[in-house]
Design an enzyme around this catalytic site. Structure first.
Site, mmCIF file in Angstrom:
data_model
loop_
_atom_site.group_PDB
_atom_site.id
_atom_site.type_symbol
_atom_site.label_atom_id
_atom_site.label_comp_id
_atom_site.label_asym_id
_atom_site.label_seq_id
_atom_site.Cartn_x
_atom_site.Cartn_y
_atom_site.Cartn_z
ATOM 1 N N ALA A 172 2.434 1.079 -12.181
ATOM 2 C CA ALA A 172 3.320 -0.484 -11.675
ATOM 3 C C ALA A 172 2.572 -0.788 -10.359
ATOM 4 O O ALA A 172 2.297 0.340 -9.710
ATOM 5 C CB ALA A 172 4.859 -0.234 -11.441
ATOM 6 N N LYS A 173 2.508 -2.122 -10.242
ATOM 7 C CA LYS A 173 2.055 -2.247 -8.782
ATOM 8 C C LYS A 173 2.574 -2.027 -7.667
ATOM 9 O O LYS A 173 1.954 -1.361 -6.647
ATOM 10 C CB LYS A 173 1.979 -3.825 -8.910
ATOM 11 N N ARG A 174 4.042 -1.957 -7.807
ATOM 12 C CA ARG A 174 4.679 -1.450 -6.632
ATOM 13 C C ARG A 174 4.621 0.290 -6.248
ATOM 14 O O ARG A 174 4.975 0.384 -5.299
ATOM 15 C CB ARG A 174 6.081 -1.986 -6.755
ATOM 16 N N THR A 209 0.916 -12.090 -10.850
ATOM 17 C CA THR A 209 1.771 -11.795 -9.591
ATOM 18 C C THR A 209 1.064 -10.617 -8.888
ATOM 19 O O THR A 209 1.531 -10.040 -7.857
ATOM 20 C CB THR A 209 3.270 -11.375 -9.746
#
Ligand code: GLU
Length: 288
Positions: A249-251, A13
């Site tokens: 985290a990616k976010r 993702t």
């Protein structure tokens, strides 16, 4: 002596970041140091979030780090019949029920209840559809629905359970999660069911993964018991944090391995640092 088998099981993702590199490295080294096998499984059951380009990115990033996996890459979306069969077995035991609730209906019901129990994943599903009569269920089966585990009934059926985590015995308390989803409205299987089925099907002896997934192991242990699957040894490792102590985290804009590579990072130095518990660029290893 049995052969050790470990795995890295990312969801495609987004691009991998340093936290993923650390997790993959630990799982890889755990097996390799013991003469065992290291597998790669792509957890691509979420059709809304999976991107094929990220699958290619995962393979590219692991190769760049020098982490080689054994055998073919396993793709979860190619294994849907296996998960469907496991779900059928839970239904046949009377432990799964269809759930027609929308997210907003669940949220409204939780908000209206004075003491909604909370678990590691947030408030419990209030059990609306568990209380439907068989006739009431049948009348709505044409509507889109998820499947949930009747966790209290399942835990009673299974009796006391435990697993070994980093060598320590942990008592499973799956009821803390409420009635978890086994198959989603928009995806034919949930993370919990797919991971349990695959860890057994792939002959995992040791699951090395981040501490963030420790709570989920309570549910996985219960599902193993209900489906008569073996329980691997678990090793939940500390997570990498940034300078402020936030988990990567990616976010939160954690740098991707691709961006480090483009910036000229040396993968051997990166891997050597991570093996000593050191991360580049001010990232600390947190015991989270
Ligand atoms: N696919 C999960 C993730 O990327 C990991 C699953 C697992 O290691 O059990 O967070």
């Amino acid at each position: 002596m049995r052969e050790i088998v470990s795995r890295f099981a990312p969801s495609p993702t987004g691009r991998l970041h340093l936290g993923h590199a650390y997790s993959a490295l630990l799982a890889h080294d755990y097996a390799r140091e013991r003469g065992g096998r290291f597998l790669l499984r792509i957890e691509d059951i979420d059709p809304g979030r999976t991107r094929e380009a990220f699958v290619a990115g995962i393979e590219e990033d692991l190769a760049w780090l020098g982490l080689h996996w054994d055998g073919d890459v396993v793709r979860q979306f190619q294994r849907l019949p296996l998960y469907a069969e496991a779900l059928e077995r839970l239904k046949a035991q009377g432990l799964a029920y269809p759930c027609f609730c929308s997210r907003s209906a669940i949220a409204a019901e939780i908000a209206a209840s004075a003491a909604a129990p909370h678990g590691p994943d947030g408030p419990h599903y209030p059990g609306t559809c568990r209380r439907r009569s068989p006739g009431g269920q049948k009348a709505r089966m044409a509507e889109s629905h998820a499947w949930r585990l009747d966790v209290a009934k399942a835990a009673r059926r299974a009796g006391p359970l435990s697993w070994f985590d980093g060598g320590q015995e942990v008592a499973a308390e799956p009821e803390a999660f409420g009635d978890v989803v086994l198959a989603r409205k928009d995806a034919p299987v949930s993370y919990h069911l797919a991971v349990t089925v695959d860890d057994a099907a792939q002959g995992l002896t040791d699951v090395v993964r981040g501490r963030d997934l420790f709570p989920a192991t309570h549910v996985h242990r219960l599902l193993q018991s209900l489906l008569a699957l073996p329980t691997p040894h678990y090793h939940h490792h500390p997570l990498l944090t940034d300078a402020e102590g936030h988990r990567l985290a990616k976010r939160h804009g954690a740098p991707t391995l691709a961006s480090l590579r483009e910036a000229g990072a040396d993968p051997e130095a990166l891997v050597a640092g991570l093996r000593m518990g050191q991360a580049p660029g001010g990232y600390a290893l947190a015991i989270a």
